[in-house]
Design a protein around this motif. Structure first.
Motif: not given
Length: 416
Positions: A106-107, A148-149, A175-179, A187-191
């Motif tokens: 999530a960072h 922050n995380t 968690i994955g849904k909100y992340l 605009n962060i590439s998906h982890g």
């Protein structure tokens, strides 16, 4: 030596010899696939080649593949390098990993940018502490990233869909849904966690209390209790294991070629959890089942230490976790040193088949499958097992009903 004895020895040798141990001189113009196959003629390199061959076979022959991922694969960003592409391509249908992978995943989204840097692995940790730098081996980040995380995780854990009994796959999927939404917004590439959500890949967590994500759940539970509310969120570990059993049985009957393979990167609880469904199904629930047919392990632990991390896949045959004729290999290496190379070779081959489909076969995928059978596995669609949870559990429920009498017999214990 008599002619008969000489022929007997030669026949014995033919039974014991494998292929010729011979390498091919490299020119620098080869594909990585060629290097993997012809640049590792013996010793440790041969084990690496075998691991690559087994992973390639599992993909090409359309096995269902599960993975166990130990260590900070998200903090290091190895997840984006090879694990995320493997989930997107359908090569890994479920995985087990620590609670920490969701937290560190999530960072980047929480910060809106990547704030994880190279640091000196031999640096002064007291100095890092003074500078409020958190070190993980040879990467580091400001301590503020953790706080922050924590706020983000508290926000997610407070959502209505989390206020119930959950399996670790439900917990991680939420968690994955909100992340995923936050990564899209910023605009962060998906982890890893967001990709698992997007492709319905179940992510199991064998020890949910081992990471800071769950520490925030502890905080919320305490606040509920101290403020006179009944804590609602619970991790249902019994149902969690049963769900994994259900996916194993479901995939043997309804997915791919009906065979299971696994890749273990590291060891510990995540590895053991990956192998639990077989003894759970057959030895505990009395339900006959096939086992894993291919097992690939990367570990730095010496086999003599007897830990969860060190025992090779072949040992798991004795536990009934793999078929007796399973194809296995254990490579004594840190997986971060080799998996990117293996993944590149696999994805390079897939790209060739994609190009052939568009060009030579003019989009006729069935013709391509008929002429090049392994393309069916390489160009597979993701199985999206998480979306099939209810089906898989109902499927196993119906199977389990047949064996209730055998389960009842196990309730009796004779102390004499």
């Amino acid at each position: 030596m008599s002619a008969d004895l000489e022929r007997e020895i030669e026949e014995h040798q033919r039974k014991l010899f494998g292929s010729i141990a011979q390498g091919t001189p490299l020119t620098g113009r080869e594909s990585m696939n060629t290097v993997m196959m012809r640049g590792h003629p013996a010793f440790g390199g041969k084990l690496l080649r075998t691991a690559y061959q087994l992973i390639r076979k599992a993909i090409g022959d359309n096995y269902t593949i599960f993975a166990a991922i130990a260590g900070p694969i998200t903090a290091s960003d190895y997840a984006r390098v090879w694990l995320v592409p493997f989930l997107e391509k359908g090569y890994i249908s479920a995985f087990s990993a620590s609670d920490a992978i969701s937290y560190h995943d999530a960072h980047d989204a929480v910060e809106g940018e990547r704030k994880i840097y190279d640091v000196d692995i031999q640096g002064d940790d007291g100095e890092y502490r003074d500078a409020q730098i958190i070190r993980i081996t040879d990467i580091g980040f400001p301590e503020s990233v953790l706080f922050n995380t924590d706020r983000f995780m508290t926000h997610v854990l407070n959502q209505p869909e989390m206020q119930k009994s959950l399996t670790t796959t439900e917990y991680r999927n939420n968690i994955g849904k909100y992340l995923h939404a936050l990564e899209e917004k910023r605009n962060i590439s998906h982890g890893l966690t967001a990709t698992a959500f997007a492709y319905d890949v179940p992510g199991f967590c064998p020890s949910p209390a081992d990471g800071s994500t769950f520490l925030n759940a502890v905080k919320l539970s305490l606040m509920d209790r101290l403020e006179g509310r009944e804590p609602k969120m619970r991790i249902d570990l019994q149902q969690d294991v049963y769900e994994f059993c259900a996916f194993h049985k479901w995939c043997q009957e309804n997915e791919g070629n009906g065979e299971l393979a696994y890749i273990v990167c590291g060891g510990g609880a995540v590895k053991n959890y990956l192998l639990q469904p077989e003894p759970a199904l057959e030895q505990i629930l009395c339900i006959p089942t096939k086992k894993y047919q291919i097992g690939v392990q990367f570990t730095t632990a010496p086999v003599t230490e007897g830990s969860l991390a060190s025992c090779p896949p072949s040992e798991a045959i004795s536990w009934g976790k793999l078929q007796k004729d399973a194809l296995t290999v254990s490579v004594p290496v840190d997986y971060t040193m080799v998996m990117s190379t293996i993944a590149h070779s696999i994805l390079w081959e897939r790209a060739l088949y994609e190009d052939a489909l568009k060009g030579v076969y003019n989009g006729d995928i069935e013709k391509l499958f008929a002429n090049v059978p392994q393309t069916r596995g390489f160009l597979r669609e993701p199985q999206r097992l998480y979306a099939k949870r209810d089906q898989a559990i109902a499927f196993l429920d119906n199977e389990a009903k047949k064996y209730l009498p055998q389960m009842r017999e196990t309730l009796e214990f004779n102390s004499n």
